[in-house]
Design a protein around this motif. Structure first.
Motif, mmCIF file in Angstrom:
data_model
loop_
_atom_site.group_PDB
_atom_site.id
_atom_site.type_symbol
_atom_site.label_atom_id
_atom_site.label_comp_id
_atom_site.label_asym_id
_atom_site.label_seq_id
_atom_site.Cartn_x
_atom_site.Cartn_y
_atom_site.Cartn_z
ATOM 1 N N ASP A 274 0.842 -1.209 0.000
ATOM 2 C CA ASP A 274 0.000 0.000 0.000
ATOM 3 C C ASP A 274 0.872 1.253 0.000
ATOM 4 O OD1 ASP A 274 -2.352 -1.435 0.036
ATOM 5 O OD2 ASP A 274 -2.619 -1.331 2.207
ATOM 6 N N MET A 275 1.938 1.209 0.792
ATOM 7 C CA MET A 275 2.882 2.326 0.826
ATOM 8 C C MET A 275 3.470 2.564 -0.569
ATOM 9 S SD MET A 275 5.725 2.328 3.824
ATOM 10 C CE MET A 275 5.168 1.883 5.445
ATOM 11 N N TYR A 276 3.862 1.455 -1.180
ATOM 12 C CA TYR A 276 4.460 1.539 -2.514
ATOM 13 C C TYR A 276 3.477 2.177 -3.508
ATOM 14 C CZ TYR A 276 6.600 0.116 -6.911
ATOM 15 O OH TYR A 276 7.137 0.128 -8.177
ATOM 16 N N VAL A 277 2.226 1.739 -3.464
ATOM 17 C CA VAL A 277 1.225 2.275 -4.389
ATOM 18 C C VAL A 277 1.036 3.779 -4.154
ATOM 19 C CG1 VAL A 277 -1.219 2.231 -5.023
ATOM 20 C CG2 VAL A 277 0.014 0.086 -4.714
ATOM 21 N N LYS A 278 0.896 4.173 -2.907
ATOM 22 C CA LYS A 278 0.710 5.597 -2.605
ATOM 23 C C LYS A 278 1.930 6.411 -3.050
ATOM 24 C CE LYS A 278 -2.427 5.070 1.329
ATOM 25 N NZ LYS A 278 -3.580 5.917 1.014
ATOM 26 N N ASN A 279 3.115 5.856 -2.824
ATOM 27 C CA ASN A 279 4.321 6.570 -3.236
ATOM 28 C C ASN A 279 4.397 6.718 -4.753
ATOM 29 O OD1 ASN A 279 4.999 6.714 -0.572
ATOM 30 N ND2 ASN A 279 6.839 5.462 -0.691
ATOM 31 N N GLU A 280 3.974 5.690 -5.469
ATOM 32 C CA GLU A 280 4.018 5.777 -6.934
ATOM 33 C C GLU A 280 2.977 6.765 -7.465
ATOM 34 O OE1 GLU A 280 6.380 4.323 -9.083
ATOM 35 O OE2 GLU A 280 7.240 4.165 -7.087
ATOM 36 N N VAL A 281 1.806 6.777 -6.841
ATOM 37 C CA VAL A 281 0.788 7.770 -7.224
ATOM 38 C C VAL A 281 1.344 9.173 -6.966
ATOM 39 C CG1 VAL A 281 -1.462 8.728 -6.569
ATOM 40 C CG2 VAL A 281 -1.211 6.268 -6.921
ATOM 41 N N ALA A 282 2.017 9.325 -5.832
ATOM 42 C CA ALA A 282 2.605 10.620 -5.504
ATOM 43 C C ALA A 282 3.710 10.979 -6.497
ATOM 44 C CB ALA A 282 3.166 10.603 -4.083
ATOM 45 N N ARG A 283 4.508 10.004 -6.866
ATOM 46 C CA ARG A 283 5.603 10.280 -7.805
ATOM 47 C C ARG A 283 5.056 10.716 -9.159
ATOM 48 N NH1 ARG A 283 10.801 9.723 -7.864
ATOM 49 N NH2 ARG A 283 10.824 8.586 -5.894
ATOM 50 N N SER A 284 4.056 10.003 -9.636
ATOM 51 C CA SER A 284 3.497 10.354 -10.948
ATOM 52 C C SER A 284 2.893 11.751 -10.922
ATOM 53 C CB SER A 284 2.441 9.326 -11.358
ATOM 54 O OG SER A 284 3.058 8.066 -11.546
ATOM 55 N N ASN A 285 2.173 12.065 -9.852
ATOM 56 C CA ASN A 285 1.582 13.402 -9.748
ATOM 57 C C ASN A 285 2.661 14.472 -9.574
ATOM 58 O OD1 ASN A 285 -1.519 13.589 -9.746
ATOM 59 N ND2 ASN A 285 -1.176 11.785 -8.492
ATOM 60 N N ALA A 286 3.726 14.143 -8.856
ATOM 61 C CA ALA A 286 4.817 15.108 -8.675
ATOM 62 C C ALA A 286 5.509 15.385 -10.008
ATOM 63 C CB ALA A 286 5.825 14.584 -7.651
ATOM 64 N N TYR A 287 5.698 14.349 -10.801
ATOM 65 C CA TYR A 287 6.334 14.536 -12.112
ATOM 66 C C TYR A 287 5.487 15.469 -12.984
ATOM 67 C CZ TYR A 287 9.919 10.860 -11.569
ATOM 68 O OH TYR A 287 10.988 10.105 -11.178
ATOM 69 N N TYR A 288 4.177 15.267 -12.906
ATOM 70 C CA TYR A 288 3.296 16.130 -13.708
ATOM 71 C C TYR A 288 3.410 17.575 -13.221
ATOM 72 C CZ TYR A 288 -0.919 17.478 -16.284
ATOM 73 O OH TYR A 288 -1.811 18.071 -17.142
ATOM 74 N N GLY A 289 3.495 17.755 -11.917
ATOM 75 C CA GLY A 289 3.707 19.085 -11.352
ATOM 76 C C GLY A 289 5.019 19.674 -11.837
ATOM 77 N N ALA A 290 6.053 18.847 -11.882
ATOM 78 C CA ALA A 290 7.371 19.314 -12.341
ATOM 79 C C ALA A 290 7.301 19.752 -13.793
ATOM 80 C CB ALA A 290 8.402 18.197 -12.178
ATOM 81 N N VAL A 309 -1.370 17.125 -2.767
ATOM 82 C CA VAL A 309 -2.327 16.247 -2.079
ATOM 83 C C VAL A 309 -1.782 14.810 -2.057
ATOM 84 C CG1 VAL A 309 -4.629 15.192 -2.230
ATOM 85 C CG2 VAL A 309 -4.354 17.669 -2.580
ATOM 86 N N ALA A 310 -1.287 14.349 -3.198
ATOM 87 C CA ALA A 310 -0.790 12.970 -3.286
ATOM 88 C C ALA A 310 0.444 12.785 -2.403
ATOM 89 C CB ALA A 310 -0.458 12.622 -4.739
ATOM 90 N N ALA A 311 1.337 13.772 -2.412
ATOM 91 C CA ALA A 311 2.581 13.640 -1.649
ATOM 92 C C ALA A 311 2.306 13.710 -0.146
ATOM 93 C CB ALA A 311 3.570 14.721 -2.060
ATOM 94 N N SER A 312 1.370 14.564 0.257
ATOM 95 C CA SER A 312 1.044 14.674 1.683
ATOM 96 C C SER A 312 0.443 13.372 2.189
ATOM 97 C CB SER A 312 0.063 15.829 1.933
ATOM 98 O OG SER A 312 0.676 17.057 1.610
ATOM 99 N N GLU A 313 -0.439 12.788 1.388
ATOM 100 C CA GLU A 313 -1.059 11.522 1.767
ATOM 101 C C GLU A 313 -0.004 10.405 1.829
ATOM 102 O OE1 GLU A 313 -3.828 10.424 2.879
ATOM 103 O OE2 GLU A 313 -3.497 8.270 2.571
ATOM 104 N N ALA A 314 0.863 10.361 0.830
ATOM 105 C CA ALA A 314 1.879 9.298 0.783
ATOM 106 C C ALA A 314 2.831 9.398 1.972
ATOM 107 C CB ALA A 314 2.657 9.375 -0.530
ATOM 108 N N TYR A 315 3.271 10.605 2.286
ATOM 109 C CA TYR A 315 4.262 10.768 3.357
ATOM 110 C C TYR A 315 3.610 10.499 4.712
ATOM 111 C CZ TYR A 315 8.772 12.665 5.086
ATOM 112 O OH TYR A 315 10.020 12.836 5.647
ATOM 113 N N TRP A 316 2.397 10.955 4.886
ATOM 114 C CA TRP A 316 1.663 10.683 6.126
ATOM 115 C C TRP A 316 1.544 9.178 6.344
ATOM 116 C CZ3 TRP A 316 -0.021 11.145 10.738
ATOM 117 C CH2 TRP A 316 -1.238 10.585 11.189
ATOM 118 N N PHE A 317 1.077 8.499 5.309
ATOM 119 C CA PHE A 317 0.874 7.050 5.428
ATOM 120 C C PHE A 317 2.201 6.336 5.667
ATOM 121 C CE2 PHE A 317 0.313 2.742 3.720
ATOM 122 C CZ PHE A 317 -0.812 2.342 4.425
ATOM 123 N N ALA A 318 3.207 6.685 4.871
ATOM 124 C CA ALA A 318 4.495 5.982 4.967
ATOM 125 C C ALA A 318 5.162 6.253 6.310
ATOM 126 C CB ALA A 318 5.412 6.407 3.824
#
Lengths: 370, 398
Positions: A274-290, A309-318
């Motif tokens: 689950d951590m991995y999935v959230k981190n990958e969702v965050a990474r993809s969204n971060a790349y789009y932001g970049a 939003v994705a990065a905050s959720e991923a870091y909180w969970f992880a």
């Protein structure tokens, strides 16, 4: 389709990681954690300054390296991985980006070279009390070129030399640049959940200030600054979240209970998946932001918000599940898990909490899909 | 960082699009699933033939097999372009994507001559017969058995969740030929004629109400030994090749997404609700996460890299996301949300329809739990689950 960093950018990432893993260990972070008198790690900061990272996205004409926003994103992720106890974000993501966005030619030529060479440490002073920053709620006042009022908490506010301050004036809200080393400014440290990044209360009593951008345009400008900073913060968050997964994964493989590594249990395996999935969702969204940030795309508001939003959720969970995976060990001061849990919270609420960013995201979607 | 094709990719995309425009109509909005229309199978066969004649069937297959000899990236591009049109592709996905490649890999020259071209031209449809009532995630525990009798094998048992079995001409069939060895080692793969005596295809009445899958009963079905794929006992290795050939997921979301629920909320006057807005943001982030992660996969493909098991995350995100959106849409509609009649229900009942479809999506092609095991074991390198049957023979365990 080229939705990835370039080879040069990856080289920069590898070099940064090598350097930081050697020179910015959690022992360096703990020097700040365990000593109330320390606001940051000076040794680490000096080396970062020397490498020119603060000027990575500052144009050469203003004393920077003139690389670009993607390079700054790469650096941000690496700083996030090692919990760098330095005022990098305040100076590079907020102060420098605000100047690049709205500064006059004179302000830019005067201040940006100093950000780049580290002789100026910038910060942003917005918050005055609990809750979202909204128009009409700001008490700090600008009148006749001087400001009065109190900002709390200001991240890196005790070591910064300059601040961008949100104030109210006759025309609404405005942003001003304030030199913090003057008689009308006093500062007190504030204790926070995240002691490895210092925080201050800054009181202004007739401190001289100059406008950044147009008078009365403060809230709109702050939104734009935050959109830019949000992408960079998302990369820091992503770095931290990735580290949490690595720590939890390493521990799950080595910790034995009931005769086997705990990582063989599905309750742990699925948690880490689950951590991995959230981190990958965050990474993809971060790349789009970049991408949006580096190409000045019209999509920046929703891309930045989604990245955040994705990065905050991923870091909180992880960060919370990393402690959980470590069990009792994870709740000790000596084990590093809590450092990430603390940093995750700072990065999630700085520049607006997840709820604020969710609302920004939906407003942007609403405007485009009316 | 950009979203542009390379010049070669752009050229192929234009060529693909020109071909598609010439033969098909663009997809109409709202037409999410055209499966089930009476003429669907005939249209699908005709379209497969057109594709094959135009050189767009099986992009990555070698030319001598009737393919294009193209790259995986070209296959992805083709999939993206084809998805923009009202293309009836479903019935061939499993056969051409998984079964026939297995025949190519393990079959004799005669098999290849007999089956490949006809499948490619849309004349014959294939299905895959692996899952059983007692062997889903743990498919190697299957019980359908084959007993050698002279030059033939005699098959008895039951398969389940076989897509398209009722219109398939042939299937690849995984059966147990030796119960006295551990489960993975006693399996063998065969080609089976689905129209022969003793093969009984019955539709499964799904929880969603539809009947898109089948159970298949085999009663004393005889298969010549020459239709064996791989050596006896090698069936598991053959099956892994079949599963490796699973098509790259290139399509969009299979149901309503953040945009549809946002449109509904606007029309219903509930878009200003704060709790809804927070959820909408989460849905957008998940949908983007799914879409953009595929872009990252495509980038790897475009560079000639092979994406690994990390792709398992796509289905986990997508299936749960769909289920959550549909559930929320129905609850937003309150008591009225129960209605499935398209004339009454908002948004042509797309939320209600996908609500009942979503549980299946979380199970088909690898359950959430199995996919998480795959991520944990193959991406994160965590220990495998305990397998108490590992060193025991199949017979001992059953």
């Amino acid at each position: 389709m080229n939705f990835d960093f370039s080879d040069d950018q990856k080289f920069l990432r590898d070099e940064a990681r090598k350097f930081l893993e050697a020179q910015c260990t959690t022992a360096h972070v703990r020097e700040v954690l365990d000593d109330d008198s320390k606001s940051h790690n000076e040794g680490v900061w000096k080396q970062i300054v020397e490498m020119g990272w603060l000027g990575a996205a500052i144009p050469e004409e203003y004393g920077g390296l003139g690389l670009g926003m993607l390079e700054l994103c790469v650096i941000a992720e690496e700083l996030g991985r090692v919990l760098a106890p330095v005022p990098f974000g305040s100076s590079a993501y907020f102060f420098a980006e605000a100047l690049k966005l709205a500064g006059s030619d004179e302000q830019k030529s005067q201040l940006l070279p100093k950000v780049a060479d580290g002789s100026l440490i910038g910060c942003i002073a917005v918050s005055e009390g609990p809750g979202e920053i909204k128009a009409g709620t700001i008490a700090t006042r600008l009148k006749d070129g001087v400001i009065s009022g109190k900002k709390i908490p200001v991240t890196d506010g005790d070591i910064a030399t300059h601040a961008i301050v949100l104030v109210k004036d006759g025309s609404g809200e405005s942003l001003v640049i304030v030199d913090l080393n003057q008689s009308g400014v006093s500062r007190e440290p504030v204790k926070t959940l995240e002691p490895t990044r210092s925080h201050a209360t800054i009181s202004f009593d007739g401190a001289s200030a100059e406008l950044l951008g147009e008078a009365g345009n403060g809230m709109a400008l702050l939104d734009q600054i935050n959109d830019r900073a949000a992408v960079l913060l998302a990369f820091e968050q992503l770095g931290g979240a990735s580290r949490c997964l690595e720590m939890a994964n390493d521990y799950a493989k080595e910790r034995v209970a009931f005769g086997r590594a705990i990582g063989g249990n599905q309750a742990i395996k699925h948690k880490l998946a689950d951590m991995y999935v959230k981190n990958e969702v965050a990474r993809s969204n971060a790349y789009y932001g970049a991408w949006a940030l580096s190409s000045d795309a019209a999509e920046l508001p929703e891309a930045a918000a989604a990245a955040r939003v994705a990065a905050s959720e991923a870091y909180w969970f992880a960060s919370k599940e990393n402690i959980q995976t470590h069990g009792g060990m994870g709740f000790t001061w000596e084990v590093d898990c809590h450092l990430f849990y603390r940093r995750a919270k700072l990065l999630a609420v700085q520049a607006g909490s997840p709820a604020v960013w969710k609302e920004k995201l939906v407003s942007a979607l609403e405007a485009k899909n009316g | 960082m950009d979203f542009n094709d390379t010049p070669e990719e752009a050229e192929f995309r234009a060529e693909a699009n020109a071909f598609l425009s010439q033969h098909l109509k663009p997809k109409t909005p709202g037409a999410l699933r055209s499966v089930g229309r009476e003429d669907f199978l005939e249209r699908a066969k005709a379209w497969q033939k057109t594709k094959a004649e135009g050189g767009f069937a099986q992009i990555t297959w070698p030319k001598e097999m009737g393919g294009r000899g193209g790259t995986v990236m070209q296959q992805v591009i083709w999939g993206q372009e084809e998805a923009k049109f009202d293309a009836p592709t479903g019935p061939f996905a499993i056969g051409l994507g998984m079964c026939v490649p297995t025949v190519i890999a393990f079959g004799s020259d005669e098999h290849k001559k007999r089956y490949v071209q006809k499948a490619l031209m849309g004349e014959e449809i294939w299905c895959q017969l692996f899952s059983e009532p007692a062997a889903g995630s743990d498919v190697a525990g299957l019980k359908t058995k084959a007993v050698k009798d002279g030059d033939e094998w005699v098959i008895n048992g039951q398969k389940v969740w076989t897509s398209g079995a009722h219109y398939s001409d042939y299937g690849i069939l995984l059966v147990r030929t030796d119960p006295n060895v551990p489960k993975h080692k006693g399996l063998t793969m065969f080609i089976v004629d689905m129209k022969q005596k003793g093969v009984d295809v019955r539709p499964i009445h799904q929880a969603s109400g539809g009947k898109e899958f089948n159970e298949v009963y085999f009663t004393d079905v005889r298969i010549p030994d020459s239709d064996r794929l791989g050596e006896p006992g090698m069936g598991w290795k053959v099956a892994l090749v079949t599963l490796m050939n699973e098509r790259l997921a290139v399509g969009g979301s299979p149901g309503p997404d953040w945009k549809e629920i946002m449109d509904y909320a606007r029309s219903a006057g509930t878009l200003s609700d704060q709790a809804f807005r927070a959820k909408l943001a989460d849905w957008y982030v998940a949908a983007q996460g799914y879409k953009l992660t595929k872009f990252r996969t495509q980038t790897a493909l475009s560079r000639g890299e092979t994406p690994g098991p990390e792709n398992a995350i796509g289905k986990i995100i997508n299936a749960n996301h769909l289920q959550d959106i549909c559930n929320s849409a129905i609850e937003m509609q309150d008591h009225f949300g129960l209605i499935v009649d398209k004339d009454e229900a908002p948004s042509d009942a797309i939320f209600q329809e996908s609500f009942m479809w979503a549980p299946g999506l979380r199970i088909a092609g690898g359950t959430d739990e199995i996919l998480k095991n795959i991520i944990a074991e193959r991406v994160l390198g965590l220990p495998q689950d305990v397998r108490v049957d590992k060193d025991k023979t199949f017979a001992e365990m059953n």
